[in-house]
Every structure is written in structure tokens, then in C-alpha cells.
Design a protein around this motif. Structure first.
Motif, PDB file in Angstrom:
ATOM      1  N   SER A 203       0.855  -1.191   0.000  1.00  0.00           N
ATOM      2  CA  SER A 203       0.000   0.000   0.000  1.00  0.00           C
ATOM      3  C   SER A 203       0.891   1.242   0.000  1.00  0.00           C
ATOM      4  CB  SER A 203      -0.887   0.024   1.250  1.00  0.00           C
ATOM      5  OG  SER A 203      -0.081   0.022   2.405  1.00  0.00           O
ATOM      6  N   TYR A 204       0.285   2.389  -0.213  1.00  0.00           N
ATOM      7  CA  TYR A 204       1.005   3.657  -0.145  1.00  0.00           C
ATOM      8  C   TYR A 204       0.236   4.517   0.857  1.00  0.00           C
ATOM      9  CZ  TYR A 204       3.709   7.700  -1.646  1.00  0.00           C
ATOM     10  OH  TYR A 204       4.566   8.778  -1.677  1.00  0.00           O
ATOM     11  N   VAL A 205       0.915   4.955   1.919  1.00  0.00           N
ATOM     12  CA  VAL A 205       0.209   5.617   3.019  1.00  0.00           C
ATOM     13  C   VAL A 205       0.509   7.107   3.082  1.00  0.00           C
ATOM     14  CG1 VAL A 205      -0.044   5.760   5.538  1.00  0.00           C
ATOM     15  CG2 VAL A 205       0.167   3.517   4.424  1.00  0.00           C
ATOM     16  N   MET A 206      -0.550   7.918   2.994  1.00  0.00           N
ATOM     17  CA  MET A 206      -0.406   9.345   3.313  1.00  0.00           C
ATOM     18  C   MET A 206      -1.006   9.568   4.700  1.00  0.00           C
ATOM     19  SD  MET A 206      -3.039  10.571   0.365  1.00  0.00           S
ATOM     20  CE  MET A 206      -3.976  11.992   0.907  1.00  0.00           C
ATOM     21  N   ALA A 303      11.215  13.387  10.516  1.00  0.00           N
ATOM     22  CA  ALA A 303      10.984  11.946  10.363  1.00  0.00           C
ATOM     23  C   ALA A 303      11.527  11.420   9.034  1.00  0.00           C
ATOM     24  CB  ALA A 303       9.489  11.641  10.481  1.00  0.00           C
ATOM     25  N   ARG A 304      12.182  12.305   8.273  1.00  0.00           N
ATOM     26  CA  ARG A 304      12.735  11.943   6.964  1.00  0.00           C
ATOM     27  C   ARG A 304      11.664  11.425   6.010  1.00  0.00           C
ATOM     28  NH1 ARG A 304      18.001  12.682   6.776  1.00  0.00           N
ATOM     29  NH2 ARG A 304      19.017  12.809   8.806  1.00  0.00           N
ATOM     30  N   ARG A 305      10.514  12.089   6.052  1.00  0.00           N
ATOM     31  CA  ARG A 305       9.464  11.770   5.106  1.00  0.00           C
ATOM     32  C   ARG A 305       9.285  12.969   4.179  1.00  0.00           C
ATOM     33  NH1 ARG A 305      10.671   7.866   5.149  1.00  0.00           N
ATOM     34  NH2 ARG A 305       9.956   6.009   6.174  1.00  0.00           N
ATOM     35  N   PRO A 306       8.950  12.741   2.914  1.00  0.00           N
ATOM     36  CA  PRO A 306       8.606  13.895   2.076  1.00  0.00           C
ATOM     37  C   PRO A 306       7.323  14.519   2.627  1.00  0.00           C
ATOM     38  CG  PRO A 306       8.072  11.840   0.932  1.00  0.00           C
ATOM     39  CD  PRO A 306       8.775  11.458   2.217  1.00  0.00           C
ATOM     40  N   VAL A 307       7.289  15.847   2.685  1.00  0.00           N
ATOM     41  CA  VAL A 307       6.128  16.546   3.234  1.00  0.00           C
ATOM     42  C   VAL A 307       5.441  17.338   2.124  1.00  0.00           C
ATOM     43  CG1 VAL A 307       5.346  18.288   4.894  1.00  0.00           C
ATOM     44  CG2 VAL A 307       7.220  16.752   5.505  1.00  0.00           C
ATOM     45  N   SER A 333      -7.926  19.654  -3.343  1.00  0.00           N
ATOM     46  CA  SER A 333      -7.689  18.207  -3.205  1.00  0.00           C
ATOM     47  C   SER A 333      -7.106  17.611  -4.493  1.00  0.00           C
ATOM     48  CB  SER A 333      -8.971  17.487  -2.801  1.00  0.00           C
ATOM     49  OG  SER A 333      -9.987  17.751  -3.734  1.00  0.00           O
ATOM     50  N   ALA A 334      -7.448  18.201  -5.643  1.00  0.00           N
ATOM     51  CA  ALA A 334      -6.908  17.675  -6.911  1.00  0.00           C
ATOM     52  C   ALA A 334      -5.399  17.897  -6.951  1.00  0.00           C
ATOM     53  CB  ALA A 334      -7.581  18.360  -8.102  1.00  0.00           C
ATOM     54  N   ALA A 335      -4.963  19.091  -6.532  1.00  0.00           N
ATOM     55  CA  ALA A 335      -3.523  19.383  -6.517  1.00  0.00           C
ATOM     56  C   ALA A 335      -2.810  18.487  -5.503  1.00  0.00           C
ATOM     57  CB  ALA A 335      -3.294  20.862  -6.177  1.00  0.00           C
ATOM     58  N   LEU A 336      -3.472  18.235  -4.383  1.00  0.00           N
ATOM     59  CA  LEU A 336      -2.869  17.365  -3.369  1.00  0.00           C
ATOM     60  C   LEU A 336      -2.718  15.942  -3.907  1.00  0.00           C
ATOM     61  CD1 LEU A 336      -1.844  16.666  -0.557  1.00  0.00           C
ATOM     62  CD2 LEU A 336      -4.219  16.612   0.262  1.00  0.00           C
ATOM     63  N   ALA A 337      -3.775  15.433  -4.539  1.00  0.00           N
ATOM     64  CA  ALA A 337      -3.707  14.074  -5.103  1.00  0.00           C
ATOM     65  C   ALA A 337      -2.592  13.993  -6.145  1.00  0.00           C
ATOM     66  CB  ALA A 337      -5.056  13.709  -5.729  1.00  0.00           C
ATOM     67  N   SER A 342       2.725  12.155  -7.811  1.00  0.00           N
ATOM     68  CA  SER A 342       4.021  12.396  -8.455  1.00  0.00           C
ATOM     69  C   SER A 342       5.178  12.021  -7.527  1.00  0.00           C
ATOM     70  CB  SER A 342       4.133  13.824  -9.009  1.00  0.00           C
ATOM     71  OG  SER A 342       4.283  14.713  -7.960  1.00  0.00           O
ATOM     72  N   LEU A 343       5.024  12.172  -6.213  1.00  0.00           N
ATOM     73  CA  LEU A 343       6.078  11.693  -5.303  1.00  0.00           C
ATOM     74  C   LEU A 343       6.159  10.175  -5.351  1.00  0.00           C
ATOM     75  CD1 LEU A 343       5.673  13.864  -2.056  1.00  0.00           C
ATOM     76  CD2 LEU A 343       7.571  13.912  -3.693  1.00  0.00           C
ATOM     77  N   ARG A 344       5.001   9.548  -5.413  1.00  0.00           N
ATOM     78  CA  ARG A 344       4.986   8.085  -5.438  1.00  0.00           C
ATOM     79  C   ARG A 344       5.638   7.550  -6.714  1.00  0.00           C
ATOM     80  NH1 ARG A 344      -0.213   3.986  -4.976  1.00  0.00           N
ATOM     81  NH2 ARG A 344       1.075   2.157  -4.568  1.00  0.00           N
ATOM     82  N   ALA A 345       5.412   8.281  -7.802  1.00  0.00           N
ATOM     83  CA  ALA A 345       5.937   7.824  -9.095  1.00  0.00           C
ATOM     84  C   ALA A 345       7.445   8.019  -9.200  1.00  0.00           C
ATOM     85  CB  ALA A 345       5.229   8.577 -10.222  1.00  0.00           C
ATOM     86  N   ASP A 346       8.010   8.835  -8.333  1.00  0.00           N
ATOM     87  CA  ASP A 346       9.434   9.154  -8.442  1.00  0.00           C
ATOM     88  C   ASP A 346      10.094   9.041  -7.058  1.00  0.00           C
ATOM     89  OD1 ASP A 346      11.933  10.156  -8.991  1.00  0.00           O
ATOM     90  OD2 ASP A 346      11.218  11.945 -10.063  1.00  0.00           O
ATOM     91  N   PRO A 347      10.357   7.803  -6.617  1.00  0.00           N
ATOM     92  CA  PRO A 347      10.895   7.598  -5.262  1.00  0.00           C
ATOM     93  C   PRO A 347      12.233   8.311  -5.049  1.00  0.00           C
ATOM     94  CG  PRO A 347      10.222   5.508  -6.245  1.00  0.00           C
ATOM     95  CD  PRO A 347      10.119   6.533  -7.324  1.00  0.00           C
TER      96      PRO A 347
END
Ligand code: UDP
Length: 383
Positions: A203-206, A303-307, A333-337, A342-347
Motif C-alpha cells: 500500500s502507499y500511506v499518506m 521523520a525523513r518523510r517527504p512533506v 484536493s486535486a492538486a494534493l492528489a 508524483s512523489l509516489r511515481a518518483d521515489p
């Protein structure tokens, strides 16, 4: 030796302002004693940190809200009585340090009665949309009359104060500082255990963190979630600290309506924020209104997470877009999604942003820096 600083706050719960004051007063050590106007976890946390604290009853002042129109006669009388109590408690102190708006009202009156200077640590953006015109005018008039200094937790907070008529001469900006140690102490095994407990694999967790209130924007994260692939999950971490239980119920039914209820975990108020942040893939700050500062953003960095954060207010003093985090328009919300996708697509990019954020937070937002800043202002006044 009698502490030179009498610190005041009106709430008993642990909001961001109280967590920040906790570090300030712990840093001031024996030089400070605290009076709260309500009992609760804040007092307990102060005791655990070895800070001298007592609770005074705030009476009818408890019923004044920040959206309120004119305070009632009973509230004014309660403020006056409480000011008498604070003046007595602070007889041996050299300065009154108020950490909340109600505490400042009482401190200003007490300061006049006892001849002690007052420092107001301002952690709110005065003026609309957060405060009514009347409340803002009252706060600014009182500050100009009764505050020797106003410490603003960001330049945005300072600017809003001055825009509302506050005297620029008395304002000092001291950014919040947050301890990195609890974030560095997180054990991978603990983060993995939370991840396994609250999210299916893969899964991918926000995750969003903060008290449950509409302006903190968990509903924006919910809407974003509904636009993201089915393996995306959302953790909502926080509780309705100031009685917003209807909002929590609304949020849960909104998740049902959007068809994402099975992908959302409501985790309530937690004291393991560092581990939860580490267990998530991305930390989201979604406030719909300008944020005075936004501790959760710095915490996500530590926490070394992308924010991903809402681009308004003090947030702009924390995040450089695309470098130490990602900024999106508030309430979009569209910009947030899109930003999550895009972060998920580019680790590699996500990791670079997380690392840059972690370095920046460790340099720019230290507890030492914050305590030094507050101490300098208190010293300035005591001189
Ligand atoms: N927080 C917490 N447990 C929770 C949710 C939030 O300890 O379940 C903390 C969070 O880590 C942060 C603070 O509450 O330190 C919120 O501060 P912020 O500046 O983001 O918002 P505020 O409450 O001051 O408006």
C-alpha cells in the motif's frame, strides 16, 4: 531562588502551542514557574519534564471562544479576578510570559496590577479568517497597551499582528523549534509494526496529523484519497481537542460517502507521532486557512518523510517548494492528489526532498534556537 518568569497558558490539553511551550519552559529550567487555567495532560507533561506548575480556575472565561463577539460581563469579571490571582502568584517574578490569547488578557491585567512587564507569545494569525474583527481589535489594543514584547512564531504571524494595528516595534519573531531526538530514536521495527497494524501490504500511506477541525483540512486529504488508486491509504492522526466531536462524525460519514472508508484509519490523539510519521510514505499538511507556523511540517521533515504542505502563512517560511517539501494550494484536493501521485511515481525525488527537509529542519528549527530566542526577549524586558 524564586523563578523570574511566571508562564501562563489557559488550556489543559496538548495542542501545538502547548507542546511548544513545554520545550520553552523546560529549556528555561529553574527560572520559570507555570500557571495553567485548566487541568489536564499539559500539566502532567510539565510535571514529567520537571517544571513547577499549578492550576488556577478560569471561571466564566472558559466560555469565550475565538469566534466570539463581545465577551460577557461574567467573562470580564472572571478575567479580572484571575488577574488578581496571577498578580499574587507572580509577586516574586520579574516578568509574565503568556502563551495563549486568554492567558495574555489575564497577564495584561495582572501586569498592570503588579507592575510586571508582560511578554505575549503569539501563535495565531490575528484578523480574518481566523478571528472576528472585534476579537482582533480587542487583542491588538490590549497588546499595544499591555505587552512589553510580542513574540511571533513566524514572520506571517508578526505581519498579521502589524496589519491588524499592532506596534511593529514590540514584535520579535522566534520560529518554533522541535527536538530531533525522538525522531532519530524511532526504531525501524516499531515503524514496521505500526505499518503492518494500520495498512495492508502492499500500500502507499499518506498521513495527516493535527487536531480534528475543519480548518486543519482532513476532509481535503479524504477527497484527495478518493482520487488516488485503491491501494492508497490515509491515516488521520489527532482528536477533536476543543470539543469538535460533530466534525469527527462528519468526517467519518464523508469517508463513507466518498467510498473510501475502508482505506482510512482514524487513529485519534497519539503520543507516538515520530513512529507514525516514519511508518507512513508521505506526511500531508492540508490546512485550508493560512497556518501560523505548522509544527507537523517540521516534524514530517525530522521523520525523513517527504512533506506536502498547504502553501500559505508561516508554512512558506518552513518549506522551499520542490526542495525541502512540496507546496500545494490550500483546499485543493486535486492538486494534493497530484502531488502525492508524483512523489509516489518518483521515489528518488521523494527521497531527495525528504533528506533535504530533514537537514533543513535540523538546522533551522532547533529547540535550542527557540529557547535562546525566547530567553533573549525575556531578558530584554527584564533589563
Ligand atoms: N499531535 C500529537 N498527537 C496527535 C496529533 C498531533 O502529538 O495525535 C501534535 C503534532 O505532533 C504537533 C502538534 O500536535 O506537534 C500540532 O501542532 P501544529 O503546529 O501542527 O498545529 P496546532 O495544533 O498548533 O494548530
Amino acid at each position: 531562588m524564586t523563578p523570574r518568569v511566571l508562564a501562563l497558558d489557559h488550556v489543559g490539553v496538548l495542542g501545538g502551542a502547548e507542546l511548544s511551550m513545554l520545550d520553552v519552559v523546560a529549556g528555561l529550567g529553574d527560572d520559570v514557574s507555570v500557571r495553567l487555567f485548566a487541568d489536564g495532560p499539559f500539566r502532567e507533561a510539565l510535571v514529567r519534564r520537571g517544571v513547577a506548575v499549578r492550576v488556577l480556575d478560569m471561571g466564566a472565561l472558559a466560555f469565550v471562544k475565538k469566534e466570539s463577539r463581545a465577551p460577557s460581563f461574567a467573562a470580564l469579571r472572571a478575567a479580572w479576578q484571575l488577574a488578581g490571582g496571577v498578580a499574587r502568584e507572580g509577586a516574586g517574578a520579574r516578568v509574565l510570559y503568556a502563551n495563549s490569547q486568554k492567558a495574555f488578557v489575564v497577564a495584561a491585567l495582572a501586569g498592570r496590577r503588579s507592575g510586571r512587564p508582560v511578554v505575549w507569545h503569539l501563535r495565531d494569525l490575528l484578523g480574518r479568517p481566523h478571528f472576528s474583527a472585534l476579537n482582533t481589535r480587542g487583542a491588538v489594543m490590549l497588546a499595544n497597551w499591555g505587552a512589553a514584547r510580542v513574540i511571533a512564531n513566524s514572520q506571517a504571524t508578526a505581519d498579521a499582528f502589524v496589519r491588524a494595528g499592532g506596534r511593529a516595534r514590540i514584535v520579535r519573531v522566534v520560529h518554533n523549534g522541535i527536538a530531533a531526538e525522538p525522531f532519530d530514536a524511532v526504531r525501524d521495527a516499531d515503524a514496521q509494526a505500526l505499518r503492518a497494524q494500520y495498512a495492508p501490504a502492499p500500500s502507499y500511506v499518506m498521513a495527516v496529523f493535527g487536531r480534528l477541525h475543519a480548518w486543519k483540512g482532513p476532509q481535503v486529504a479524504l477527497r484527495a484519497l478518493s482520487a488516488l488508486p485503491a491501494d492508497c491509504q490515509l491515516w488521520v492522526v489527532g482528536a477533536p481537542l476543543f470539543g469538535e466531536h460533530a466534525f469527527e462524525a462528519e468526517l467519518r460519514s464523508r469517508a463513507e460517502q466518498l467510498g473510501v472508508a475502508s482505506r482510512v484509519q482514524f487513529l485519534g490523539f497519539r503520543d507516538d507521532v515520530p513512529t507514525l510519521m516514519r511508518a507512513a510514505d508521505v506526511v500531508v499538511h492540508a490546512s485550508t486557512l493560512p497556518e501560523p507556523f505548522g509544527r507537523v511540517i517540521v516534524e514530517g521533515m525530522l521523520a525523513r518523510r517527504p512533506v506536502i504542505a498547504a502553501d500559505a502563512g508561516g508554512v512558506r517560511e518552513i518549506v522551499t517548494d520542490g526542495v525541502t517539501g512540496v507546496l500545494v494550494p490550500p483546499d485543493d484536493s486535486a492538486a494534493l492528489a497530484q502531488a502525492v501521485a508524483s512523489l509516489r511515481a518518483d521515489p528518488a525525488r521523494a527521497a531527495a526532498i525528504a533528506n533535504a527537509g530533514a537537514d533543513h529542519a535540523r538546522r533551522a528549527f532547533t529547540v535550542d534556537g527557540m529557547v535562546r530566542g525566547v530567553r533573549a526577549v525575556l531578558d530584554e524586558v527584564m533589563r
